[in-house]
Write an enzyme that holds these catalytic residues in place. Structure first.
Site, short mmCIF file in Angstrom:
data_model
loop_
_atom_site.label_atom_id
_atom_site.label_comp_id
_atom_site.label_asym_id
_atom_site.label_seq_id
_atom_site.Cartn_x
_atom_site.Cartn_y
_atom_site.Cartn_z
N CYS A 57 1.10 -1.26 0.11
CA CYS A 57 0.27 0.40 0.08
C CYS A 57 1.09 0.95 -0.16
CB CYS A 57 -0.94 0.21 1.23
SG CYS A 57 -2.49 -1.17 1.15
N HIS A 62 -1.91 2.77 -5.36
CA HIS A 62 -2.67 2.43 -5.21
C HIS A 62 -4.56 2.21 -5.47
CE1 HIS A 62 -3.07 1.57 -1.39
NE2 HIS A 62 -4.16 1.09 -1.35
N HIS A 94 -9.40 1.69 -5.43
CA HIS A 94 -9.73 0.78 -4.87
C HIS A 94 -11.41 1.63 -5.24
CE1 HIS A 94 -7.46 -0.23 -1.76
NE2 HIS A 94 -6.93 0.69 -1.36
N GLU A 131 -13.12 -0.15 2.49
CA GLU A 131 -12.01 -0.29 1.32
C GLU A 131 -11.33 -1.04 0.47
OE1 GLU A 131 -7.21 0.70 1.47
OE2 GLU A 131 -8.54 1.38 3.39
#
Length: 135
Positions: free
Chosen positions: A33, A37, A39, A125
Site C-alpha cells: 500500500c 493503488h 479501490h 476500502e
C-alpha cells in the site's frame, strides 16, 4: 430513535506513504500500500433521529444522496486522494483519516435537512477492510 443509512460508491486511488520516512520504512509499515493503488470505495452514511409524522421519514434519502454526492463523492471520484482532494491535503489518506474528514464535512450539514443528526460514517476500502466512525 431510528437509524437510516444511504450507500454511495466511488473509485479513487491513494498511497500510504509518510514522506518523513525512507522508502524502506514505508514499505515495512504499509507494505504494498506504500505504492499508488486504487479501490472501489463504498461510503455509508447513517443518520439518527425521530420519524417526522408528516413524511414518515427521519430524513429524505434523496436529500442524503444529494448531499453525499455533492460534498464527498463528486470531489473524490476518480482522483488521487493524496493530491487531488482539497479536504485531504497534507494528510495521509488512510481509510481512518478519510472517514474522519468525511464526518467533519457532513456533520454540520445533515441537521439542515432533518430533525436528526449524523450517527456514523462507514467507509469500505475492500471487502475485508472498512472503518466505522461515530464522531
Amino acid at each position: 430513535m431510528i437509524f437510516i443509512t444511504r450507500r454511495e460508491t466511488f473509485n479513487a486511488a491513494h498511497q500510504l506513504y509518510n514522506p518523513h520516512w525512507s522508502k524502506e520504512k514505508n514499505l515495512e509499515v504499509f507494505g504494498l500500500c506504500s505504492n499508488i493503488h486504487g479501490h472501489n470505495w463504498e461510503l455509508y452514511v447513517t443518520v439518527k433521529g425521530e420519524i417526522n409524522e408528516e413524511t414518515g421519514f427521519v430524513m429524505d434519502l434523496k436529500d442524503l444522496s444529494k448531499i453525499m454526492k455533492q460534498e464527498i463523492v463528486n470531489k473524490v471520484d476518480h482522483t488521487f486522494l493524496n493530491t487531488d482532494v482539497e479536504f485531504l491535503k497534507g494528510k495521509l489518506p488512510s481509510t481512518e483519516v478519510f472517514a474522519v474528514e468525511i464526518w467533519k464535512i457532513l456533520q454540520p450539514i445533515i441537521p439542515n435537512y432533518c430533525h436528526g443528526q449524523l450517527h456514523c460514517i462507514k467507509l469500505v476500502e475492500t471487502a475485508n477492510h472498512f472503518v466505522e466512525y461515530f464522531g
